[in-house]
Design an enzyme around this catalytic site. Structure first.
Site, PDB file in Angstrom:
ATOM      1  N   TYR A   1       7.082  -0.076   8.196  1.00 43.31           N
ATOM      2  CA  TYR A   1       6.551   1.436   8.005  1.00 43.31           C
ATOM      3  C   TYR A   1       7.327   2.569   7.600  1.00 43.31           C
ATOM      4  O   TYR A   1       7.055   2.840   6.721  1.00 43.31           O
ATOM      5  CB  TYR A   1       5.338   1.833   9.169  1.00 43.31           C
ATOM      6  CG  TYR A   1       4.728   3.275   9.297  1.00 43.31           C
ATOM      7  CD1 TYR A   1       4.306   3.797   7.806  1.00 43.31           C
ATOM      8  CD2 TYR A   1       5.435   4.013   9.952  1.00 43.31           C
ATOM      9  CE1 TYR A   1       3.691   4.795   8.276  1.00 43.31           C
ATOM     10  CE2 TYR A   1       5.192   5.717  10.236  1.00 43.31           C
ATOM     11  CZ  TYR A   1       4.436   5.656   8.397  1.00 43.31           C
ATOM     12  OH  TYR A   1       3.894   7.356   8.551  1.00 43.31           O
TER      13      TYR A   1
ATOM     14  N   ASN B   1       0.796  -1.203   0.496  1.00 38.64           N
ATOM     15  CA  ASN B   1      -0.106   0.057  -0.037  1.00 38.64           C
ATOM     16  C   ASN B   1       0.984   1.071  -0.223  1.00 38.64           C
ATOM     17  O   ASN B   1       0.278   2.739  -0.604  1.00 38.64           O
ATOM     18  CB  ASN B   1      -1.029  -0.118   1.403  1.00 38.64           C
ATOM     19  CG  ASN B   1      -2.011   1.079   0.954  1.00 38.64           C
ATOM     20  OD1 ASN B   1      -2.538   1.597   0.376  1.00 38.64           O
ATOM     21  ND2 ASN B   1      -1.921   1.922   2.075  1.00 38.64           N
TER      22      ASN B   1
ATOM     23  N   GLY C   1      10.002  -0.139  20.097  1.00 40.98           N
ATOM     24  CA  GLY C   1      10.198   0.641  19.793  1.00 40.98           C
ATOM     25  C   GLY C   1      10.204   1.953  19.566  1.00 40.98           C
ATOM     26  O   GLY C   1      10.123   2.643  18.975  1.00 40.98           O
TER      27      GLY C   1
END
Ligand code: UDP
Length: 341
Positions: free
Chosen positions: A147, A98, A290
């Site tokens: 991401y 995407n 993270g």
């Protein structure tokens, strides 16, 4: 040179940052067409009558070709993306498809039609754990999750397209987008909502029992994480300036969009208590995986290249406008989309 007056295609223009940008661009008299698949976007986030909403995917080349043939866009502003870091770790291909592969299909159509101006939603997540603070554009870009990598790859692709066929792009690396239009007409409506400021407000309205603070043992003054919260309308303004810069023939730019001010999780909670006059129910929990201690921008390059500075540096301004939206009749929610395709 690009045509200043040609319409602009805004992908993901029904999302949070996209819709605030569309509202600004339309208010400046620019012709805007929004392409949004409404997976996360909201039809009702498009509030200007003159803005056409096309429901569809960025990677649907037949659809996008048809739009280019009809409107002859002078520029594309590309917001459409998935942005849940945790999900990107468990389902990386969804993000690479995407956020990376789909824009490639869009760029192919732009090349076909000779459209050479592209404004891209990038992110401070492309830096990963910063090698120095505040973060400048010369910091190493070493993202720590799919991401961030899905976005960094697009930055690289854009640089290659600039070299190969003269595509000029602005990669705008957002820090923590926050706040809403102060009139409360549009705002942040994610499902699920994971961001700190709306969640603290959900704890105030009773939509959730409490806000959990992720970690109190960070290497910061109060032990909670520090972030750079930038007002969404300031982000929108940077897109308008990037369009002007590129449309006037300016070279590609990559720059940070932040205030340069670091604010801790505890300070956000205090700001919400001050603005709402209500106590926030808080629980202290473990660190979220993270999360770096501190992420704060040095925004001086954006000032130098685009004449952009954040007009709001006090986080209470972000919180006040977010509260205008969260306490509006729909309580921070758009009505359900009427059409899906
Ligand atoms: N955070 C928190 N509780 C929450 C959501 C976020 O303590 O329910 C913290 C998170 O660990 C980070 C900061 O708030 O330090 C901002 O998180 P957010 O998810 O809003 O943005 P991010 O920095 O991850 O893009």
């Amino acid at each position: 040179m690009s045509d200043h007056t040609a319409p602009i295609l805004v992908t993901g223009g029904a999302g949070y940052i996209g819709s605030h940008t569309v509202r600004l661009l339309a208010g400046q008299g620019r012709r805007v067409v929004v392409l949004d698949n409404l997976v996360f976007g909201h039809e009702k986030a498009i509030v200007d009558d003159g803005v056409e909403l096309v429901v569809g995917d960025v990677g649907d080349q037949d659809l996008v070709r048809g739009l280019f043939a009809k409107h002859r866009f002078g520029a594309v502003v590309h917001f459409a993306a998935f942005a849940y870091v945790g999900e990107s770790v468990t389902d990386p291909l969804k993000y690479y498809q995407n956020n990376t592969a789909e824009p490639v299909k869009l760029l192919q159509v732009m090349q076909e039609f000779g459209c050479k101006v592209f404004v891209f939603s990038s992110t401070c997540a492309t830096y990963g754990v910063p090698d120095k603070l505040p973060i400048t554009e010369s910091n190493v870009q070493n993202p720590i999750n799919p991401y961030g990598r899905s976005k960094l790859m697009v930055e690289w692709i854009l640089a290659d397209c600039d070299h190969a066929w003269g595509l000029r792009s602005a990669c705008l690396r957002y820090f923590n987008a926050s706040g809403c239009s102060p009139d409360g007409l549009i705002g942040e409506d994610h499902n699920p909502e994971t961001h700190l400021i709306p969640r603290v407000m959900m704890a105030v309205t009773g939509e959730i029992d409490h806000i959990e603070v992720f970690g109190t043992d960070y290497n910061t003054a109060d032990g909670t994480c520090i972030r750079d919260y930038i007002h969404v309308e300031d982000l929108a303004d940077a897109h308008a300036r990037a369009l002007d810069h590129l449309s006037a023939g300016g070279a590609s730019v990559r720059c940070n969009l932040g205030t340069g001010v670091g604010v801790s999780v505890k300070e956000i909670i205090s700001a919400v208590e001050e603005v709402t006059g209500k106590q926030v129910p808080v629980k202290y929990g473990p660190r979220r995986e993270g999360d770096p201690d501190s992420l704060v921008a040095d925004p001086s390059l954006a000032k130098e290249l685009l004449g952009w500075v954040a007009s709001r540096k006090d986080v209470r301004d972000m919180v006040r406008s977010a509260w205008a939206w969260m306490s509006a009749p729909g309580k921070g929610r758009f009505p359900a989309n009427e059409r899906k395709s």
